[in-house]
Every structure is written in C-alpha cells, then in structure tokens.
Design an enzyme around this catalytic site. Structure first.
Site, PDB file in Angstrom:
ATOM      1  N   ASN A   1       0.854  -1.184   0.000  1.00 53.69           N
ATOM      2  CA  ASN A   1       0.000   0.000   0.000  1.00 53.69           C
ATOM      3  C   ASN A   1       0.889   1.231   0.000  1.00 53.69           C
ATOM      4  OD1 ASN A   1      -1.446   2.352   1.167  1.00 53.69           O
ATOM      5  ND2 ASN A   1      -3.169   0.924   1.174  1.00 53.69           N
TER       6      ASN A   1
ATOM      7  N   SER B   1      -5.309  -0.456  -2.331  1.00 55.08           N
ATOM      8  CA  SER B   1      -5.737   0.900  -2.020  1.00 55.08           C
ATOM      9  C   SER B   1      -6.886   0.805  -1.026  1.00 55.08           C
ATOM     10  CB  SER B   1      -6.182   1.637  -3.285  1.00 55.08           C
ATOM     11  OG  SER B   1      -6.497   2.980  -2.965  1.00 55.08           O
ATOM     12  N   GLU B   2      -6.838   1.615   0.032  1.00 58.20           N
ATOM     13  CA  GLU B   2      -7.792   1.412   1.124  1.00 58.20           C
ATOM     14  C   GLU B   2      -9.209   1.818   0.754  1.00 58.20           C
ATOM     15  OE1 GLU B   2      -5.054   3.286   1.217  1.00 58.20           O
ATOM     16  OE2 GLU B   2      -5.254   5.012   2.577  1.00 58.20           O
ATOM     17  N   ASN B   3      -9.415   2.377  -0.429  1.00 56.95           N
ATOM     18  CA  ASN B   3     -10.790   2.606  -0.872  1.00 56.95           C
ATOM     19  C   ASN B   3     -11.376   1.385  -1.582  1.00 56.95           C
ATOM     20  OD1 ASN B   3      -9.013   3.162  -3.004  1.00 56.95           O
ATOM     21  ND2 ASN B   3     -10.554   4.383  -4.073  1.00 56.95           N
TER      22      ASN B   3
END
Lengths: 214, 82, 82, 214
Positions: D23, D46-48
């Site tokens: 990440n 990706s944290e979305n």
C-alpha cells in the site's frame, strides 16, 4: 382438539405480513413457509448466507450446496442473494429481520426464551443462530407444543434451562393457544376449540391472563 | 487488551439516513456497484436506519447474479434511478 | 454498554490454519464460491495465519469478474484443485 | 546532492520484493509504483477498495469511478478485485499488507510516526488509512524529505506532532540517506554522494548511528 404441526404453522403464517424479512428456526418453524397464504411475498433469510430462500427442490434436482441452516436442500427465488456468515449475522444483529419464528424448550412470562440446552445430558446443546435472532429480530414468535411430551409445562414463571435471550419473546403459538407476552405476563388471545380456561391453565406453570387482542 | 496487545475500542456509529450511490438495483433493493465506487456504500447501508440509494438503472428481479450481489436488498429502503 | 444496551464482548479468535472450500481460484488466490457453500470460508480465510483452499477448478488470471470476487487473493496462501 | 523525488522512489522500490502486497500512501509514495524494476509483480492495495491496482490510464480513457485513495485515476490489472471499505481495512488491520510506504511530518528515533497533523492551524489534519496501515502492515517504510522546506529536522528524538502510531517505522528513505530504526535508534545505512556524516547529523535532531546493513 390439539392443533397439528401444520395447523400451528398455518396460524403463525397468518401473522406474517406481506413483504416481511423472516427467519424460520430449525425444526417446527420451517413448516411455516409451506403454509403462507398465497399472494404474500415473504423474503426468507437463512443464517448460513441466503436471502430469498425458496421451497425445497423437486427430488433429484437440488443443488447439494444450496441448503438452509438446518442442512435441508432449498432453492433460491429470483431476487435472492448469497453472502457469508458475518453478513448473515449483521442482518440479524442489526435489526434487519422483521420476524423470526423459533422453537422453545421453555418460555418465561417475562419473555425469556430457553431453546438451546436442557437439563438432559443425553441431548447435546445446540444454539446455532438462535441467540442473535432472538435479540436482533424486530419480532420474536415462538412456536412450540404447549407441554413437553411427558406433559410438563413449557410456559413458566421463569425458565429453569439456560436462556437463549432475556425478555425477547413477543408471542407464543402452541397446539392449544396463541399467547402474547405483555408487561402483565402471559395473555391468552386465542384457544383451540374444546378446551376450557381452567384446562389450559392446568397445563401452564405461569399464571395466564385472558384478553382479546388490543 | 486483546491477546496482550493494546487496542482502542471505538463505539459503533449509527446513521439515521445513509445516501448511497450504486450501479444497478432490482425490486428487492439488491445492489451491485461499479469499481471503486463500492467503497463506503455497502458498509453505510448496513449501519443506517434508512438507506436511500441512487442507481443508474433498475433491473428485473432475478437478473442480478445472486453470487455477485454486493448489498442484499434487506439493507436497502428506497431506490432512486438518476 | 453500547448506546445504553448491554453487550457481550467476545474476544476475537484466530486460527493458525483455515481449510476452506471454494469453487474457482486464479493464480493470485482470488476466490468465488458456489451458493450457500460461501458460508464460513470467506470469513475464516481472513482470520487464519495460513489459509489453504480447495477449489474445483483453477482459472486464468483475469477471468474472474473483479466485481464478483468474494475472497481477494491476499487472504489466500495455498490453493489445491480437487 | 539531494535525491529527486523520483530517485527517492526508485531507492524505495529496490526494497520491495517480487510478489509483495503493497500500500502506497497518498502523495510522494505513489511515485514508487512508477519506478519498480521491470519483472517484479507487485499487488498494490488501495484502502478505498482495490487490490491489483495498475498504473494511471491513458488520458481520456479512464473510468471516473476507478480511483485510488488519493482520488487519482488508476486502472485494474488482470487478477484485481474490488471490495468495500471494511474489507479493505480487514486487510490492513489483519496484517495482510506486506509493505506500506508512508509520508511523514516527523519520525521519532523509537519508530514513532507523525504524519496526519501538524501544529500549523492552516493545514487541516488528514489521517485517511494511515493509522491502520502503520499499525497493521508487516513492514512500514517512510519516504520523506530529510528536513522541512524551511530546514527544520524531521528525524527527532521524539515527535512533537500528534502520533499516527507508536514504534512502527522500520526504515526511513530521505533525499539524503536510508536510515533504519533499530533498538539503538537511527542507524544510517546509505548516504547520498557529497554529504558528510557531520552534515547529515546537522540536519537531524536525533542522534545518528552509522552502520552497514546487517
């Protein structure tokens, strides 16, 4: 006099409104799906990850992996969906299930439910999703014989078996009566033909009140 | 402390209303999303008292793949096509 | 107590190894399941140190719909076709 | 003497093994993806809600909803998958991300990281997924200029800004050096050409140790 299992199920089914999200407990409650009046669209939830569960498949046509929480083969209706265990329990715990119908070993007059363990060491306890359903469903209906096979009452001042959940039951459907759990205790709304109030009370450990549905 | 490691316990947040954008919905409110637009919608729909969803199209019941539904309709209260 | 209501706090359980059955996998370990067999697999794969998955077939990378992957490969350590 | 941003990114990229789940934080760290040596298969998270993120699309060809956590248009590689916020954070918190590369306002010699808020009231704090990445990723790499624009040191005995996480940083890559966080404090592993140990120490508030990589 006593209602058959199917008659009990039909009485429960009357009280399930069109469009409800419903979880039927393992055993007796699963009969309810078979006797829902035609024209009502009920979306059945199963805690093993199905929403929109349909009736049992024709013999020989089932999908071996499409089973309900009681491990019986089922089908999926158009609009149904699969999801995993956690999402299934989010639905239950999050208050998204309108109605659950559960079996019971004992019901306390304050609405306590005991349906996962007895004092019989030969019957292994089995809780499944009952605790989460009992706490999470908006309305908790219990469907059970009025007494045990050997005649002991199941409706008690307080449960003696370990609780599934405290103060959750809204209504009890037995083979003899329909009984609401109210702030005043058990209130009998309906009785089968051929039984008197005294006879019903004699088969019930808690005090029964009698009243018409508000 | 969980397994000997310090953790912060965050109280859950509840929303009265969630406004969610999805891709397709059917009559039961089942939703699929489009790529990274899936981010917050499925989570907020489960946490709100009322979930209102905007979709680009409404499809026939049964035409969404039951294996690929992201938000089951039980979490959805209103659908708006826009 | 959360929002004035009593709750039980269950400590999380971790598994050293999860044995999971899925339907299809690709080289990155992305998984799709078949109907109600999805039940425990996706959850346990996230909670185990080592997730070993049995699938009925192995497919080309990119042939699983990215919108319909149920367990992203990051949770999967070994795949066995059987 | 000072490395350019792209040179810094290339130095970080050298340390990302083939097959890693990575990440990249918003800002400077996103450059790393552009300079990974060819032949390495890195799976970017990706944290979305994206795993298997590919490079920026050709201008005019992007999907407006396919963006990274920094809201930049990206693509999805074959094998990529979409998921929701909670699953994205399960990956981070559950220790499934091998490496995260984060920016920093300050790094303490014990590995404390401050990268979400300063004492400058005109800069709104923004944490994003940094706390979860810093605590959850197996290896935390920091990529930052060695000092602030006005020359104040970023490597300190202890951070003065609010912490993102305590004792998490493994290695710091600056425009002047590569520095490990060890039980003995900061240990300089590499320095750019044309700078002396004394000059590097002069730009660093914490005591620097010098050692070859073990």
């Amino acid at each position: 006099m006593n209602l058959s299992k199917r008659q009990m199920a039909a009485r429960v089914a009357q009280d399930i409104p069109d469009g409800s999200y419903v979880n039927l407990g393992i055993g007796l409650p699963t009969l309810v799906a078979d006797v829902v009046p035609p024209g009502r669209e009920i979306v059945y939830h199963s805690e093993n990850g199905i929403l929109g569960m349909g009736p049992a498949p024709e013999p020989g046509t089932g999908d071996p992996e499409l089973i309900n929480a009681g491990k019986q083969p089922v089908t999926l209706l158009p609009g149904g969906a699969y999801f995993h265990h956690t999402d299934a329990f989010v639905m239950m715990r999050g208050g998204h299930i309108d109605i659950t119908v559960l079996g019971a070993f004992q019901v306390g007059e304050g609405g306590d439910l005991a349906n996962w363990a007895t004092d019989d060491a030969t019957m292994p306890p089995a809780v499944g999703g009952a605790m989460d359903l009992a706490v999470g469903a908006r309305r908790v209906l219990v469907m059970t014989t009025h007494t045990t096979k050997d005649g002991r009452p199941k409706l008690l001042p307080a449960c003696t078996f370990p609780l599934t959940a405290a103060a959750v039951v809204d209504r009890v459907y037995t083979d003899l009566a329909v009984i609401d759990v109210t702030p005043d205790g058990f209130v009998v709304r309906e009785m089968v033909d051929g039984i008197t109030r005294e006879e019903l009370q004699a088969r019930t450990a808690a005090t029964l009140h009698f009243g018409v549905e508000p | 402390m969980i397994n000997g490691r310090r953790h912060v316990f965050e109280q859950p947040l509840h929303a009265d209303v969630a406004l969610v954008k999805a891709h397709l919905a059917d009559r039961w409110g089942n939703l699929v999303y489009h790529s990274a637009a899936r981010n917050f919608g499925p989570v907020m729909a489960t946490a709100a008292r009322l979930a209102v969803v905007q979709v680009s199209a409404f499809v026939e019941l049964g035409s969404l793949d039951p294996e690929a539904v992201v938000t089951p309709g039980i979490f959805v209260d209103r659908v708006v096509v826009a």
